[in-house]
Motif scaffolding. Structure first.
Motif, short mmCIF file in Angstrom:
data_model
loop_
_atom_site.label_atom_id
_atom_site.label_comp_id
_atom_site.label_asym_id
_atom_site.label_seq_id
_atom_site.Cartn_x
_atom_site.Cartn_y
_atom_site.Cartn_z
N HIS A 126 0.81 -1.21 0.00
CA HIS A 126 0.00 0.00 0.00
C HIS A 126 0.85 1.26 0.00
O HIS A 126 0.59 2.21 -0.73
CB HIS A 126 -0.94 0.00 1.22
CG HIS A 126 -1.94 1.10 1.21
ND1 HIS A 126 -1.65 2.38 1.63
CD2 HIS A 126 -3.24 1.12 0.82
CE1 HIS A 126 -2.73 3.14 1.51
NE2 HIS A 126 -3.71 2.39 1.02
N ARG A 127 1.83 1.33 0.87
CA ARG A 127 2.83 2.41 0.97
C ARG A 127 2.30 3.71 1.57
O ARG A 127 3.08 4.67 1.72
CB ARG A 127 3.47 2.71 -0.39
CG ARG A 127 4.32 1.60 -0.94
CD ARG A 127 5.36 2.10 -1.90
NE ARG A 127 4.79 2.73 -3.09
CZ ARG A 127 5.52 3.31 -4.03
NH1 ARG A 127 6.84 3.37 -3.91
NH2 ARG A 127 4.95 3.84 -5.09
N ASP A 128 1.03 3.80 1.92
CA ASP A 128 0.54 5.04 2.52
C ASP A 128 -0.55 4.75 3.55
O ASP A 128 -1.58 5.41 3.59
CB ASP A 128 0.02 6.00 1.45
CG ASP A 128 -0.08 7.44 1.96
OD1 ASP A 128 0.61 7.76 2.95
OD2 ASP A 128 -0.84 8.23 1.39
N LEU A 129 -0.29 3.77 4.39
CA LEU A 129 -1.25 3.39 5.42
C LEU A 129 -1.17 4.39 6.58
O LEU A 129 -0.12 4.62 7.15
CB LEU A 129 -0.93 1.98 5.93
CG LEU A 129 -1.96 1.36 6.87
CD1 LEU A 129 -3.24 1.02 6.12
CD2 LEU A 129 -1.39 0.11 7.53
N TYR B 191 4.91 7.59 9.26
CA TYR B 191 4.42 6.23 9.05
C TYR B 191 5.39 5.40 8.22
O TYR B 191 5.21 4.19 8.06
CB TYR B 191 3.07 6.26 8.32
CG TYR B 191 1.92 6.82 9.13
CD1 TYR B 191 1.11 5.99 9.89
CD2 TYR B 191 1.65 8.18 9.11
CE1 TYR B 191 0.05 6.51 10.62
CE2 TYR B 191 0.60 8.71 9.84
CZ TYR B 191 -0.20 7.87 10.59
OH TYR B 191 -1.26 8.39 11.31
N MET B 192 6.41 6.06 7.66
CA MET B 192 7.34 5.35 6.77
C MET B 192 8.35 4.52 7.55
O MET B 192 8.90 4.97 8.55
CB MET B 192 8.11 6.35 5.91
CG MET B 192 7.29 7.06 4.87
SD MET B 192 8.40 8.06 3.88
CE MET B 192 7.23 9.14 3.09
N LYS C 151 7.03 -5.55 4.56
CA LYS C 151 7.42 -5.13 5.91
C LYS C 151 7.33 -3.61 6.08
O LYS C 151 7.27 -3.12 7.22
CB LYS C 151 8.84 -5.60 6.22
CG LYS C 151 9.01 -7.13 6.21
CD LYS C 151 8.14 -7.79 7.27
CE LYS C 151 8.36 -9.29 7.32
NZ LYS C 151 9.65 -9.69 7.90
N SER C 152 7.30 -2.87 4.96
CA SER C 152 7.07 -1.42 5.05
C SER C 152 5.66 -1.15 5.54
O SER C 152 5.43 -0.27 6.38
CB SER C 152 7.29 -0.76 3.69
OG SER C 152 8.55 -1.09 3.16
N CYS D 137 6.23 -4.69 15.34
CA CYS D 137 6.00 -4.21 13.97
C CYS D 137 6.92 -3.06 13.58
O CYS D 137 7.21 -2.86 12.40
CB CYS D 137 4.55 -3.76 13.81
SG CYS D 137 3.34 -5.11 13.83
N VAL D 138 7.37 -2.26 14.57
CA VAL D 138 8.16 -1.08 14.25
C VAL D 138 9.65 -1.28 14.53
O VAL D 138 10.40 -0.31 14.66
CB VAL D 138 7.65 0.16 15.03
CG1 VAL D 138 6.23 0.49 14.62
CG2 VAL D 138 7.73 -0.07 16.55
#
Length: 530
Positions: free
Chosen positions: A333-336, A378-379, A392-393, A464-465
Motif C-alpha cells: 500500500h505504501r501510505d497506510l 508512518y514510513m 514489511k514497510s 512491527c516497528v
C-alpha cells in the motif's frame, strides 16, 4: 455401427454389407470420396438422362443392394443408382442432375449421392463441418464489434481531444472491467466490482456543482466531495486537482489496481469520470468518514470504545493480509495511515487510497525506488532513507497506526527535547519502564478485563516497528499474535527512531516532503528530486 478393425463409429451407408461380424467393415475409400459427410439417400424423383452413356444398366445377377452402393461409390462420376426388387442388377447415373419430386406422386425412387446440403423429407439439413467453422468466426466478429462500440462510447463520453496518455487510460479502463471477476472464496460479502464510466454532468449534478457544502476534505490528489446519484446512492468523489503533485500515473494506478481487489476491509471503487482535463474517481460513500476524524477529535473519540478499536485494528490487519498474500496480486500500500482508513455505518474499517500502491511479483521480496511516496511518521526507516520497500514497510506503518489507535494520539503529536521524539519512541520508553499501559488513551475504560489485550497490542506494535525489516512479523503473524493468547510473543528490539527533522530538511538535495491529512479520502506524497 463400428469398424471391426479400428473401433470407429461409421455410418451404415459406408458399411460393406449388413451382416458382418464385430460391426461393419468400412468400404475402401476412393480419393474422391474422402469426405465421410457424403452418403446415399433414398429419394423420389428422376435423373436427367441425356444419353451418351450418362447412365448404364448392370444385370449381373450376383449384385445385391450393398454391391450397387459399392460400385457407385467407387466410381467417382457416379451420382446415384437404383436397385430392383423383382430382378437382380442396378441402374447407375453419371454426372446427371437429380430432380426430387415432393408432390407425393408415384415417381420412381433412387439412391442419390448427397454432399454439402441435404434435403430429407423436404427439410433443409446443413452439414456440421461448415457450422463448426462458422460459429467461432461469428463469435469473434461479434466480440470485436462490441469492443469497438464500447471504446467508441467511452470516447464520446469523455469528449474529444484526449491525449495519448488518456487514450491509454481508456484502454486500461476497459481492461479493468474485462479482468475483474469476483472470487467468492476471497470475498463473499462484496458485490462484483464492475467499474462504470460516469459523465461529468451526472457527477456535477450529484455534488451540487462541487459545492463547498458537499466538500469532505482535500488531500494530495485533490478535493473530495460527497454526492448523491439520481438513484439515491451516496458516493464519494475524488477530483484530481490541476495543481496536484499527483497526476495521471496515480490516477491510473488506483483505478486499475483497486478494480482487481475485492475484500470487505477495502474501500469499493465504483468507477471514474474522464472529460477533458477532469479526472475523478467515484467511491462508495462511508458515512463515518475516516478514522482520524474520530480518533484525534476529543469530542468524537469517546465513541470509539476499546471493543470498537480492536475490531478496527483486526479489520485493518485482515485487509493488509489480503493485499500481501491472498489477493490475485501482491500489493504494497505504501501510505497506510489513520486518514486512509474509512469507517462504514457499523464502524468497520476499509483501507482506501491506492494511488501510491505498488504491485509485486509473488517471488519478489523488496524493491528499491528513487521516488519515495507516503506520509512522514508512518514510513519505515529503510524506505524513508534508502527507498527500499516491501510488505514489511506496510507492517511498520500498521505498528504506528496501532499505537495511535491505542493511545488516541498522533505519532508526531508531541516533541520532548530531552525525551522521545514521537509516539513510537514514547511507547518504547514506557515499555522499558514496565509502564506500557500509560500509553493507553485516558478515554478508554480502565477495566482489568481489557488490560491484557491492550498490553498485547502494544507488544505486537513494538514488534512491527523494529528497526530491521527482517525482524518484523508478517501480517499473518500479526493477526495470529493478536487473536491467540496462547502464542508466546518474542521480546521486541529497539524500534526505528525517525528524526524530529523531516527527511527533506536532513537532505534537501534528495527529497522534498509534502504531507496532507484529509477528512475522508486522502493522499500524501514525498517525492525524491530527480
Amino acid at each position: 455401427m463400428y469398424d471391426g478393425d479400428r473401433g470407429l463409429m461409421a455410418q451404415v451407408s459406408l458399411c460393406y454389407g449388413y451382416n458382418t461380424d464385430n460391426g461393419c467393415e468400412l468400404w475402401k475409400q476412393p480419393q474422391c470420396r474422402g469426405h465421410r459427410s457424403q452418403t446415399f439417400d433414398l429419394r423420389t424423383g428422376y435423373f436427367n438422362d441425356s444419353g451418351d452413356k450418362a447412365s448404364f444398366y448392370d444385370k449381373n445377377t450376383s449384385l445385391g443392394s450393398s454391391d450397387c452402393r459399392e460400385i457407385c461409390w467407387d466410381d467417382c462420376d457416379c451420382v446415384g443408382y437404383k436397385d430392383y426388387i423383382d430382378e437382380t442388377g442396378c441402374m447407375f447415373w453419371r454426372n446427371q442432375e437429380f430432380h426430387q419430386d415432393l408432390s407425393g406422386s408415384a415417381s420412381p425412387k433412387h439412391y442419390v449421392l448427397i454432399s454439402n446440403i441435404e434435403y430429407v423429407g423436404g427439410k433443409k439439413k446443413i452439414k456440421w463441418i461448415p457450422i463448426v467453422v462458422a460459429i467461432p468466426i461469428f463469435v469473434m466478429l461479434v466480440f470485436g464489434l462490441l469492443c469497438y462500440l464500447k471504446r467508441r462510447t467511452i470516447r464520446l463520453q469523455v469528449g474529444r481531444g484526449e491525449t495519448t496518455e488518456m487514450d491509454d487510460l481508456i484502454e486500461l479502463m476497459t481492461l479493468a472491467n474485462a479482468q475483474t471477476g469476483t472470487n467468492k472464496l476471497e470475498n463473499e460479502t462484496n458485490k462484483s466490482n464492475d467499474l462504470k464510466i460516469f459523465s461529468f454532468g451526472s457527477i456535477s449534478a450529484a455534488t451540487n456543482s462541487f459545492s463547498l457544502e458537499n466538500k469532505l476534505g482535500e488531500g494530495g490528489f485533490g478535493p473530495v466531495y460527497k454526492g448523491r446519484l439520481t438513484n439515491g446512492r451516496e458516493i464519494a468523489v475524488k477530483r484530481l486537482s490541476r495543481t496536484s503533485g499527483q497526476g495521471v500515473v496515480e490516477f491510473k494506478n488506483e483505478l486499475i489496481l483497486i478494480a482487481k481487489l475485492q475484500h470487505v476491509n477495502l474501500v469499493r471503487l465504483l468507477g471514474c469520470c474522464i472529460q477533458g482535463d477532469e479526472k475523478m474517481l467515484i467511491y462508495e460513500y462511508m458515512v463515518n468518514k475516516s478514522l482520524d476524524s474520530f480518533l484525534f477529535d476529543p469530542s468524537q473519540k469517546e465513541k470509539l470504545t476499546w471493543e470498537k478499536r480492536f475490531i478496527i485494528i483486526e479489520g485493518i490487519a485482515q485487509g493488509l493480509l489480503y493485499l500481501h498474500q491472498y489477493s490475485r496480486l501482491k500489493i504494497i500500500h505504501r501510505d497506510l495511515k489513520a486518514s486512509n482508513i474509512l469507517l462504514d455505518n457499523n464502524m468497520n474499517p476499509k483501507i482506501s487510497d491506492f494511488g501510491m500502491a505498488r504491485i509485486f511479483k509473488q517471488n519478489v521480496l523488496e524493491v528499491t525506488t528513487a521516488r519515495i511516496v507516503g506520509t512522514y511518521g508512518y514510513m519505515a526507516p529503510e524506505y524513508a532513507m534508502e527507498g527500499i520497500f516491501s510488505v514489511k514497510s506496510d507492517v511498520f506503518s500498521f505498528g504506528v497506526l496501532m499505537f495511535e489507535i491505542v493511545s488516541g494520539r498522533k505519532n508526531n503529536s508531541f516533541y520532548h527535547a530531552d525525551g522521545p521524539l514521537n509516539l513510537v519512541g514514547h511507547a518504547w520508553d514506557l515499555w522499558n519502564k514496565n509502564a506500557a499501559l500509560e500509553l493507553v488513551d485516558p478515554m478508554l475504560s480502565s477495566d482489568s478485563s481489557i488490560r491484557q489485550q491492550l498490553m498485547r497490542c502494544i507488544h505486537v506494535g513494538l514488534l512491527c516497528v523494529e528497526d530491521r525489516a527482517v525482524n518484523r512479523p508478517t501480517m499473518s503473524d500479526v493477526i495470529s499474535m493478536l487473536i491467540d493468547d496462547n502464542i508466546t510473543l518474542p521480546m521486541p528490539k529497539k524500534p526505528a527512531f525517525v528524526s524530529g527533522i523531516s527527511v527533506g530538511e536532513e537532505n534537501s538535495n534528495k527529497s522534498k516532503l509534502g504531507k496532507y491529512s484529509v477528512n475522508g479520502l486522502s493522499s500524501s506524497t514525498m517525492d525524491a528530486a530527480r
